[in-house]
Design an enzyme around this catalytic site. Structure first.
Site, PDB file in Angstrom:
ATOM      1  CD1 TRP A   1      36.701  25.655  38.044  1.00 40.57           C
ATOM      2  CD2 TRP A   1      36.243  27.623  39.003  1.00 40.57           C
ATOM      3  NE1 TRP A   1      37.269  26.648  37.283  1.00 40.57           N
ATOM      4  CE2 TRP A   1      37.006  27.852  37.841  1.00 40.57           C
ATOM      5  CE3 TRP A   1      35.841  28.712  39.774  1.00 40.57           C
ATOM      6  CZ2 TRP A   1      37.375  29.132  37.423  1.00 40.57           C
ATOM      7  CZ3 TRP A   1      36.206  29.992  39.369  1.00 40.57           C
ATOM      8  CH2 TRP A   1      36.966  30.188  38.202  1.00 40.57           C
TER       9      TRP A   1
ATOM     10  CG  ASP B   1      30.434  24.548  38.307  1.00 38.40           C
ATOM     11  OD1 ASP B   1      30.104  24.734  37.121  1.00 38.40           O
ATOM     12  OD2 ASP B   1      31.328  25.204  38.883  1.00 38.40           O
TER      13      ASP B   1
ATOM     14  CE  LYS C   1      35.040  28.674  31.820  1.00 38.76           C
ATOM     15  NZ  LYS C   1      34.848  28.144  33.149  1.00 38.76           N
TER      16      LYS C   1
HETATM   17  C1  LIG Z   1      34.958  28.823  34.533  1.00 40.50           C
HETATM   18  C2  LIG Z   1      34.334  28.073  35.637  1.00 40.50           C
HETATM   19  C3  LIG Z   1      33.727  28.710  36.716  1.00 40.50           C
HETATM   20  C4  LIG Z   1      33.721  30.207  36.895  1.00 40.50           C
HETATM   21  O1  LIG Z   1      32.848  30.785  36.021  1.00 40.50           O
HETATM   22  P1  LIG Z   1      32.557  32.360  36.051  1.00 40.50           P
HETATM   23  O2  LIG Z   1      31.462  32.457  35.051  1.00 40.50           O
HETATM   24  O3  LIG Z   1      33.823  33.041  35.636  1.00 40.50           O
HETATM   25  O4  LIG Z   1      32.146  32.734  37.405  1.00 40.50           O
HETATM   26  C5  LIG Z   1      33.128  27.928  37.690  1.00 40.50           C
HETATM   27  N1  LIG Z   1      33.124  26.593  37.596  1.00 40.50           N
HETATM   28  C6  LIG Z   1      33.701  25.949  36.569  1.00 40.50           C
HETATM   29  C7  LIG Z   1      33.664  24.464  36.515  1.00 40.50           C
HETATM   30  C8  LIG Z   1      34.328  26.661  35.560  1.00 40.50           C
HETATM   31  O5  LIG Z   1      34.905  26.024  34.535  1.00 40.50           O
END
Ligand SMILES: *Cc1c(COP(=O)(O)O)cnc(C)c1O
Length: 360
Positions: A102, A172, A196
């Site tokens: 990511w 993030d 999540k």
């Molecule tokens: C799941 C995840 C993403 C991607 O998220 P989307 O909503 O599918 O774009 C990005 N960063 C992290 C840390 C993630 O766990």
């Protein structure tokens, strides 16, 4: 009805209480005669649901008034573009720490719009640790520094933030939002996809310091400009109404659980049960250095692809689903987000002990 223990990395388990409330309110929300799914986003009833959700999130995360909270679409992945489009516009430079896929995607996307620099990386050891940095590693002229706070795939997390001096830090927090307290004032911006730890997929939460809004590149699409959403209370267009409502139910549940300090205590206890077992097991072992272990995502292996596959299939038959590791790491991964009850982890460890005895 038999609900399984769901260790999915995302979309993932939601608190049972949240699902039950959503079910109870499915046909009629309050005395409105309609489901939240059917409401106009411009209605007074929906605005109240939205405002309460935002107020509760601000309260739980202790978000200062000089930060905007935005509820957007496009997932965390769209933020990989929105961040540079909006923020990489003073010196057109930004620094990234590469702690997994990511983080790397965020870096690569930013490189399309300006000078993105990878300051440090843990790719040398399959991202099994968080690379150490000092203030001197960062460019003082960078428009921001980006990190991925909890690495969903590899199971690492930052326990200590990098010192970026006056350069705004962006994180993030998709897979660790609401798992423990976070000092929002240390960041220029935080963002997270909901699927999540918050709600079904469909909403992305952005928490951004106001002075960072309003400097987007000229060609930034209207929908990708933070100003558009900040000026319109996240209602420039139709927001993901129902997902925001479920997020609001989760925020209320967290308040009832005792807030983020209590969540941290609960999550720490839960993760310790699994890590303690892994540290003492003769068959299973964790893949991450102890000091950087995630509270939310716990990857582990047996050392044999055959036994890993056997474990995944036998655990599934026993009611523990989605334990297969990410395709890039192999082995197993147990995602134990806020909604995973402690019994789920205790029972998983019991099952792992039995598997170990049978296969040692
Ligand atoms: C799941 C995840 C993403 C991607 O998220 P989307 O909503 O599918 O774009 C990005 N960063 C992290 C840390 C993630 O766990």
């Amino acid at each position: 009805m038999a609900r399984v223990y769901n260790f999915s990395a995302g979309p993932s388990m939601l608190p049972e209480q949240v699902l039950k409330t959503a079910a109870d309110e499915m046909m009629e929300f309050g005395t409105t005669g309609q489901s939240v799914m059917e409401m106009s986003h411009r209605s007074k009833e929906y605005q109240a649901i939205f405002d309460e959700a935002e107020a509760n999130l601000r309260e739980i995360m202790n978000i200062p008034d000089n930060y905007k909270v935005l509820f957007l679409q496009g997932g965390a992945s769209t933020q990989f573009a929105m961040i540079p489009l909006n923020l990489m516009n003073k010196n057109k430079k930004a620094d990234f720490i590469i702690t997994g896929q990511w983080a790397n995607k965020a870096y690569k996307e930013a490189a399309r719009y300006g000078e993105a620099r990878a300051v440090a990386s843990s790719a040398d050891k399959t991202y099994s640790y968080i690379p150490k940095t000092t203030a001197a590693d960062f460019d003082k002229d960078a428009d921001f520094v980006h990190i991925c706070m909890n690495n969903t795939i590899y199971g690492t997390k930052y326990n200590e933030l990098p010192d970026t001096g006056d350069v705004p830090l962006i994180a993030d927090i998709s897979s660790c939002i609401l798992s423990e307290p976070i000092d929002v004032t240390k960041f220029g911006m935080l963002y997270a996809g909901a699927q999540k730890n918050v709600a079904p997929a469909g909403v992305t939460i952005v928490i951004i310091r106001e002075d960072l809004i309003g400097n987007a590149m000229d060609f930034t699409p209207t929908m990708l400009n933070y100003t558009t959403h900040a000026d319109n209370g996240s209602m420039f267009n139709t927001p993901p109404c129902y997902t925001i409502y479920v997020a609001g139910l989760t925020f209320k549940w967290i308040k009832e659980m005792g807030g983020l300090e209590a969540m941290k205590e609960y999550n720490t206890k839960k993760a310790k049960i699994l890590y303690d077992f892994l540290d003492n097991s003769k068959l299973f072992k964790g893949t991450v250095v102890p000091e950087d272990r995630s509270l939310m995502n716990v990857p582990f292996v047996t050392g044999s692809d055959e036994l890993d596959a056997k474990f995944v299939s036998e655990s599934k038959a026993a009611g523990f689903v989605n334990l297969k590791g990410h395709r890039s790491v192999g082995g197993m991964r147990a995602s134990i987000y806020n909604a995973m009850p402690i019994e789920g982890v205790e029972k998983l460890v019991e099952f792992m002990k039995k598997f170990e005895e049978e296969n040692a």
